[in-house]
Scaffold this motif. Structure first.
Motif, PDB file in Angstrom:
ATOM      1  N   ALA A   1      58.056  39.682  96.650  1.00 39.89           N
ATOM      2  CA  ALA A   1      58.876  39.250  97.792  1.00 39.89           C
ATOM      3  C   ALA A   1      58.163  39.573  99.101  1.00 39.89           C
ATOM      4  CB  ALA A   1      60.246  39.914  97.746  1.00 39.89           C
ATOM      5  N   MET A   2      57.460  40.699  99.156  1.00 42.29           N
ATOM      6  CA  MET A   2      56.707  41.038 100.375  1.00 42.29           C
ATOM      7  C   MET A   2      55.603  40.011 100.612  1.00 42.29           C
ATOM      8  SD  MET A   2      56.348  45.174 100.440  1.00 42.29           S
ATOM      9  CE  MET A   2      57.054  45.847  98.947  1.00 42.29           C
ATOM     10  N   ILE A   3      54.943  39.592  99.548  1.00 45.76           N
ATOM     11  CA  ILE A   3      53.895  38.578  99.688  1.00 45.76           C
ATOM     12  C   ILE A   3      54.513  37.260 100.149  1.00 45.76           C
ATOM     13  CG2 ILE A   3      52.215  37.192  98.401  1.00 45.76           C
ATOM     14  CD1 ILE A   3      51.573  39.806  96.838  1.00 45.76           C
ATOM     15  N   ASP A   4      55.681  36.918  99.609  1.00 42.14           N
ATOM     16  CA  ASP A   4      56.376  35.709 100.066  1.00 42.14           C
ATOM     17  C   ASP A   4      56.734  35.801 101.548  1.00 42.14           C
ATOM     18  OD1 ASP A   4      56.229  34.518  97.569  1.00 42.14           O
ATOM     19  OD2 ASP A   4      58.275  35.115  96.993  1.00 42.14           O
ATOM     20  N   GLU A   5      56.950  37.012 102.028  1.00 40.27           N
ATOM     21  CA  GLU A   5      57.266  37.225 103.448  1.00 40.27           C
ATOM     22  C   GLU A   5      56.015  37.341 104.310  1.00 40.27           C
ATOM     23  OE1 GLU A   5      60.259  37.180 105.125  1.00 40.27           O
ATOM     24  OE2 GLU A   5      60.782  36.270 103.207  1.00 40.27           O
ATOM     25  N   GLY A   6      54.846  37.088 103.712  1.00 44.84           N
ATOM     26  CA  GLY A   6      53.603  37.082 104.474  1.00 44.84           C
ATOM     27  C   GLY A   6      52.767  38.333 104.320  1.00 44.84           C
ATOM     28  N   GLY A   7      53.176  39.211 103.437  1.00 46.16           N
ATOM     29  CA  GLY A   7      52.387  40.416 103.199  1.00 46.16           C
ATOM     30  C   GLY A   7      51.074  40.088 102.516  1.00 46.16           C
ATOM     31  N   ASN A   8      50.051  40.795 102.898  1.00 48.07           N
ATOM     32  CA  ASN A   8      48.738  40.672 102.273  1.00 48.07           C
ATOM     33  C   ASN A   8      48.579  41.857 101.333  1.00 48.07           C
ATOM     34  OD1 ASN A   8      45.816  41.468 102.044  1.00 48.07           O
ATOM     35  ND2 ASN A   8      45.567  39.511 103.084  1.00 48.07           N
ATOM     36  N   VAL A   9      48.207  41.605 100.092  1.00 45.99           N
ATOM     37  CA  VAL A   9      48.171  42.667  99.089  1.00 45.99           C
ATOM     38  C   VAL A   9      47.265  43.826  99.522  1.00 45.99           C
ATOM     39  CG1 VAL A   9      46.323  41.712  97.641  1.00 45.99           C
ATOM     40  CG2 VAL A   9      48.132  43.123  96.615  1.00 45.99           C
ATOM     41  N   TYR A  10      46.220  43.557 100.261  1.00 45.34           N
ATOM     42  CA  TYR A  10      45.324  44.634 100.683  1.00 45.34           C
ATOM     43  C   TYR A  10      45.968  45.509 101.748  1.00 45.34           C
ATOM     44  CZ  TYR A  10      42.160  42.193  97.723  1.00 45.34           C
ATOM     45  OH  TYR A  10      41.605  41.598  96.625  1.00 45.34           O
ATOM     46  N   PHE A  11      46.817  44.932 102.590  1.00 46.11           N
ATOM     47  CA  PHE A  11      47.588  45.740 103.533  1.00 46.11           C
ATOM     48  C   PHE A  11      48.708  46.462 102.797  1.00 46.11           C
ATOM     49  CE2 PHE A  11      46.316  42.391 106.844  1.00 46.11           C
ATOM     50  CZ  PHE A  11      45.222  43.135 107.253  1.00 46.11           C
ATOM     51  N   LEU A  12      49.366  45.743 101.870  1.00 46.11           N
ATOM     52  CA  LEU A  12      50.469  46.343 101.123  1.00 46.11           C
ATOM     53  C   LEU A  12      49.998  47.492 100.243  1.00 46.11           C
ATOM     54  CD1 LEU A  12      52.468  43.140 100.130  1.00 46.11           C
ATOM     55  CD2 LEU A  12      52.879  44.691 102.061  1.00 46.11           C
ATOM     56  N   SER A  13      48.705  47.528  99.941  1.00 44.06           N
ATOM     57  CA  SER A  13      48.185  48.638  99.145  1.00 44.06           C
ATOM     58  C   SER A  13      48.400  49.971  99.857  1.00 44.06           C
ATOM     59  CB  SER A  13      46.697  48.437  98.842  1.00 44.06           C
ATOM     60  OG  SER A  13      45.909  48.571 100.010  1.00 44.06           O
ATOM     61  N   LYS A  14      48.532  49.947 101.163  1.00 45.00           N
ATOM     62  CA  LYS A  14      48.830  51.180 101.910  1.00 45.00           C
ATOM     63  C   LYS A  14      50.211  51.699 101.532  1.00 45.00           C
ATOM     64  CE  LYS A  14      45.049  50.230 104.107  1.00 45.00           C
ATOM     65  NZ  LYS A  14      44.074  49.744 103.177  1.00 45.00           N
ATOM     66  N   LEU A  15      51.141  50.774 101.254  1.00 44.37           N
ATOM     67  CA  LEU A  15      52.496  51.159 100.863  1.00 44.37           C
ATOM     68  C   LEU A  15      52.503  51.761  99.469  1.00 44.37           C
ATOM     69  CD1 LEU A  15      55.547  51.339 101.207  1.00 44.37           C
ATOM     70  CD2 LEU A  15      55.684  48.903 100.597  1.00 44.37           C
ATOM     71  N   PHE A  16      51.899  51.072  98.495  1.00 43.31           N
ATOM     72  CA  PHE A  16      51.964  51.673  97.164  1.00 43.31           C
ATOM     73  C   PHE A  16      51.109  52.912  97.052  1.00 43.31           C
ATOM     74  CE2 PHE A  16      49.829  47.476  96.299  1.00 43.31           C
ATOM     75  CZ  PHE A  16      48.546  47.886  95.970  1.00 43.31           C
ATOM     76  N   SER A  17      50.095  53.034  97.869  1.00 40.16           N
ATOM     77  CA  SER A  17      49.327  54.269  97.921  1.00 40.16           C
ATOM     78  C   SER A  17      50.176  55.407  98.501  1.00 40.16           C
ATOM     79  CB  SER A  17      48.061  54.063  98.758  1.00 40.16           C
ATOM     80  OG  SER A  17      47.318  55.250  98.816  1.00 40.16           O
ATOM     81  N   ALA A  18      50.945  55.093  99.556  1.00 39.52           N
ATOM     82  CA  ALA A  18      51.840  56.101 100.150  1.00 39.52           C
ATOM     83  C   ALA A  18      52.881  56.558  99.140  1.00 39.52           C
ATOM     84  CB  ALA A  18      52.522  55.537 101.397  1.00 39.52           C
ATOM     85  N   ASP A  19      53.249  55.669  98.214  1.00 40.49           N
ATOM     86  CA  ASP A  19      54.205  56.014  97.157  1.00 40.49           C
ATOM     87  C   ASP A  19      53.539  56.711  95.971  1.00 40.49           C
ATOM     88  OD1 ASP A  19      56.425  54.994  98.467  1.00 40.49           O
ATOM     89  OD2 ASP A  19      56.320  53.034  97.469  1.00 40.49           O
TER      90      ASP A  19
END
Length: 141
Positions: free
Chosen positions: A83-101
């Protein structure tokens, strides 16, 4: 704008729209980049320890600091990466989120494909997703 330029613009949009017909794939286009600007800025903010701490303390409150759509906020809070990617998220930027988790890229990618981390790793070891099967969403339905 000349008629030739208008035709070129239309052809580019038609070409990019074809990417939406690839099953299981979300191509990061310029349109998605514009849509997800603030979502990606939020994700990049997590590179700083102080921001990660603020986010971990209260996810929802931290998201209020960003100009995110309601859909993007909901996706982040649910950790719904597709859903984040559908909202325009880029997986390489979003990797900061799953790394933070505390998640690995493998774990996050597995969740995006409906696989366990082990199943995802084995698929990649075996050469990735098979090119056989449905090649078009239109053909599937």
């Amino acid at each position: 704008m000349s008629d030739e330029k208008k035709k070129e613009r239309i052809d580019i949009h038609a070409y990019l729209a074809e990417f939406d017909d690839i099953p299981g794939t979300r191509v990061f286009t310029a349109q998605r980049a514009r849509k997800g600007y603030w979502l990606n800025q939020f994700a990049m903010s997590l590179m700083k320890e102080e921001n990660r701490q603020k986010f971990k303390e209260d996810n929802a409150a931290y998201l209020e600091n960003w100009n995110l759509t309601d859909a993007a906020k909901k996706a982040v809070l649910a950790r719904d990466y597709n859903a984040m990617i559908d909202e325009g998220g880029n997986v390489y930027f979003l990797s900061k989120l799953f790394s933070a988790d505390g998640q690995s890229f493998q774990t996050a990618a597995g969740s995006m494909t409906g696989m366990t981390p082990e199943e995802y790793a084995q698929m990649m070891i075996n050469g990735g997703r098979s090119p056989e099967g449905v090649r078009s969403i239109k053909e599937k339905y």
